[in-house]
Design a protein around this motif. Structure first.
Motif, PDB file in Angstrom:
ATOM      1  N   UNK A 143       0.824  -1.207   0.000  1.00 60.07           N
ATOM      2  CA  UNK A 143       0.000   0.000   0.000  1.00 60.07           C
ATOM      3  C   UNK A 143       0.863   1.265   0.000  1.00 60.07           C
ATOM      4  N   UNK A 144       0.360   2.285  -0.642  1.00 55.43           N
ATOM      5  CA  UNK A 144       1.090   3.561  -0.705  1.00 55.43           C
ATOM      6  C   UNK A 144       0.806   4.340   0.573  1.00 55.43           C
ATOM      7  N   UNK A 145       1.730   4.255   1.520  1.00 56.02           N
ATOM      8  CA  UNK A 145       1.667   5.039   2.747  1.00 56.02           C
ATOM      9  C   UNK A 145       3.024   5.703   2.947  1.00 56.02           C
ATOM     10  N   UNK A 146       3.056   6.750   3.727  1.00 55.62           N
ATOM     11  CA  UNK A 146       4.317   7.452   3.959  1.00 55.62           C
ATOM     12  C   UNK A 146       5.369   6.519   4.558  1.00 55.62           C
ATOM     13  N   UNK A 147       4.952   5.687   5.534  1.00 57.47           N
ATOM     14  CA  UNK A 147       5.925   4.818   6.193  1.00 57.47           C
ATOM     15  C   UNK A 147       6.428   3.726   5.247  1.00 57.47           C
ATOM     16  N   UNK A 148       5.544   3.166   4.414  1.00 60.51           N
ATOM     17  CA  UNK A 148       6.001   2.158   3.452  1.00 60.51           C
ATOM     18  C   UNK A 148       6.915   2.763   2.403  1.00 60.51           C
ATOM     19  N   UNK A 149       6.581   3.960   1.935  1.00 61.80           N
ATOM     20  CA  UNK A 149       7.430   4.615   0.944  1.00 61.80           C
ATOM     21  C   UNK A 149       8.802   4.926   1.516  1.00 61.80           C
ATOM     22  N   UNK A 150       8.831   5.415   2.742  1.00 63.21           N
ATOM     23  CA  UNK A 150      10.104   5.774   3.365  1.00 63.21           C
ATOM     24  C   UNK A 150      10.973   4.548   3.627  1.00 63.21           C
ATOM     25  N   UNK A 163       3.598   1.513  -6.796  1.00 65.28           N
ATOM     26  CA  UNK A 163       3.515   1.021  -5.424  1.00 65.28           C
ATOM     27  C   UNK A 163       4.912   0.868  -4.837  1.00 65.28           C
ATOM     28  N   UNK A 164       5.075   1.118  -3.541  1.00 63.54           N
ATOM     29  CA  UNK A 164       6.321   0.688  -2.892  1.00 63.54           C
ATOM     30  C   UNK A 164       6.395  -0.833  -2.940  1.00 63.54           C
ATOM     31  N   UNK A 165       7.612  -1.369  -2.828  1.00 64.92           N
ATOM     32  CA  UNK A 165       7.797  -2.812  -2.973  1.00 64.92           C
ATOM     33  C   UNK A 165       8.760  -3.343  -1.916  1.00 64.92           C
ATOM     34  N   UNK A 166       8.524  -4.595  -1.536  1.00 67.48           N
ATOM     35  CA  UNK A 166       9.428  -5.321  -0.645  1.00 67.48           C
ATOM     36  C   UNK A 166      10.072  -6.453  -1.426  1.00 67.48           C
ATOM     37  N   UNK A 167      11.334  -6.719  -1.133  1.00 62.39           N
ATOM     38  CA  UNK A 167      12.017  -7.873  -1.728  1.00 62.39           C
ATOM     39  C   UNK A 167      11.846  -9.085  -0.816  1.00 62.39           C
ATOM     40  N   UNK A 322       5.667  -0.876   7.916  1.00 60.16           N
ATOM     41  CA  UNK A 322       6.727  -1.837   7.565  1.00 60.16           C
ATOM     42  C   UNK A 322       6.715  -3.113   8.407  1.00 60.16           C
ATOM     43  N   UNK A 323       6.487  -2.993   9.733  1.00 60.02           N
ATOM     44  CA  UNK A 323       6.459  -4.201  10.563  1.00 60.02           C
ATOM     45  C   UNK A 323       5.317  -5.115  10.151  1.00 60.02           C
ATOM     46  N   UNK A 324       4.183  -4.525   9.804  1.00 58.24           N
ATOM     47  CA  UNK A 324       3.052  -5.328   9.349  1.00 58.24           C
ATOM     48  C   UNK A 324       3.327  -6.001   8.023  1.00 58.24           C
ATOM     49  N   UNK A 325       4.070  -5.324   7.147  1.00 57.05           N
ATOM     50  CA  UNK A 325       4.437  -5.925   5.854  1.00 57.05           C
ATOM     51  C   UNK A 325       5.257  -7.187   6.077  1.00 57.05           C
ATOM     52  N   UNK A 326       6.280  -7.095   6.932  1.00 59.21           N
ATOM     53  CA  UNK A 326       7.118  -8.264   7.194  1.00 59.21           C
ATOM     54  C   UNK A 326       6.293  -9.380   7.835  1.00 59.21           C
TER      55      UNK A 326
END
Length: 344
Positions: A143-150, A163-167, A322-326
């Motif tokens: 999701x495009x959020x400030x914390x994910x983008x940063x 979209x921001x992305x995680x590897x 970010x913690x929720x993404x992981x």
């Protein structure tokens, strides 16, 4: 606000949904979940409607029913837990806000600990005594959020609407696609860095095959230093001069890397390209057998493709921090493990 691809909740839970929750509980029994929670210090000091164990199961259910909203996932989980435990538990139906806070309290560590305890090598196929494993990596939209983008960043050439992305990088057992090692990182982390972090799980008696994309040959030395044998596809422009030709059609060569001196390797030429291996003697691994091994891997769906298939096309993770993404990424890996165990 609904995220892309989210469906409205269904009015009735079905037996297949209950069975699916039962599969999660059977694969990750409460005592295993509690051990993962305890070792990460996430055990709650007072009773809550959402104790840590239930939140772990909620994250798994959230990934299993990834097209549903929190309310629908909660109903499916509650119904499934009651059915699996024959009515002995009634966790209730907390609000979406309460579930979000509970996920934040839990963090990603218990899911990572559960993965480390549950997701191990199984009894998959071997080649001349070597356990066959594969290396792969991919990216996931967030999701495009400030914390994910940063924290994660977005593709540099895709514009402000990307979209921001995680590897995510994984090691998986060939044949069974059992993922036994995983690493997550922001998009700005080089892919080869993520892959290199996985090498601590390699060792003698393994044959490491590359996944969908050929790895950077600068990783050859650290990968081979683990004692594992390697079989990777070479890019078209990789210089691999002939030093000595063998009767099986393969030849010895010298691979130029950043390790220092050229590394002696063996090259197998196939219709799909050149394969490079640390197995220098043809009698230990004939060229035709190595070509068939790699061709079989290339033609079959690998573990990360299966994880991506769980999400469906054009899927975006739901976590806005970010913690929720992981946490969510490890949830998908755990769900893949549970479903794979059912199929095998």
């Amino acid at each position: 606000m609904p995220r892309p691809g989210q469906r409205h909740p269904l009015s009735d839970e079905s037996l297949p949904d209950r069975i699916a929750i039962g599969v999660l509980i059977r694969t990750f029994p409460p005592e295993l979940v509690d051990a993962a929670v305890d070792c990460t210090g996430r055990t709650q000091l007072r009773s809550r409607l959402l104790p840590a164990q239930v939140v772990v199961y909620f994250v798994l259910a959230m990934c299993l029913f990834n097209q549903e909203g929190y309310e629908s996932v909660t109903r499916r989980l509650t119904d499934g837990l009651e059915w699996a435990r024959r009515g002995r538990t009634q966790p209730g139906e907390p609000t979406t806000a309460a579930l979000s806070r509970a996920r934040a309290r839990l963090g990603p560590e218990p899911l990572k600990a559960l993965f480390a305890r549950a997701c191990r090598l199984s009894t998959g196929p071997r080649y001349r005594g070597r356990r066959l494993v594969s290396l792969d990596s991919t990216t996931f939209d967030l999701p495009v959020t400030d914390s994910n983008l940063e924290h994660f960043g977005r593709p540099g050439n895709a514009g402000r609407n990307a979209y921001p992305q995680a590897r995510v990088g994984v090691l998986a057992e060939c044949g069974t696609n059992a993922v036994f090692a995983a690493e997550t990182a922001p998009l700005r982390t080089p892919e080869k860095t993520v892959r290199r972090r996985l090498f601590s799980r390699l060792g003698p008696g393994m044959l490491l095959l590359a996944g969908r994309r050929p790895p950077d040959f600068d990783l050859w030395c650290p990968a081979s230093a683990t004692g594992a044998d390697l079989l990777w596809r070479a890019r078209h422009r990789t210089p691999l001069p002939v030093v000595e030709r063998f009767d099986d059609g393969s030849y010895s060569s010298e691979l130029i890397t950043k390790c220092g001196d050229p590394v002696r390797v063996r090259v197998v030429e196939t219709a799909a390209g050149r394969l490079v291996t640390t197995i220098l003697r043809p009698d230990q691994a004939p060229a035709g057998e190595l070509a068939d091994l790699h061709d079989g891997l290339r033609k079959t769906e690998n573990a990360l493709e299966e994880v991506e298939a769980l999400q469906g096309p054009d899927f975006v993770l739901r976590s806005r921090q970010p913690a929720g993404v992981e946490q969510e990424l490890y949830g998908f890996l755990l769900v893949h493990h549970a479903l794979r165990a059912v199929r095998t």
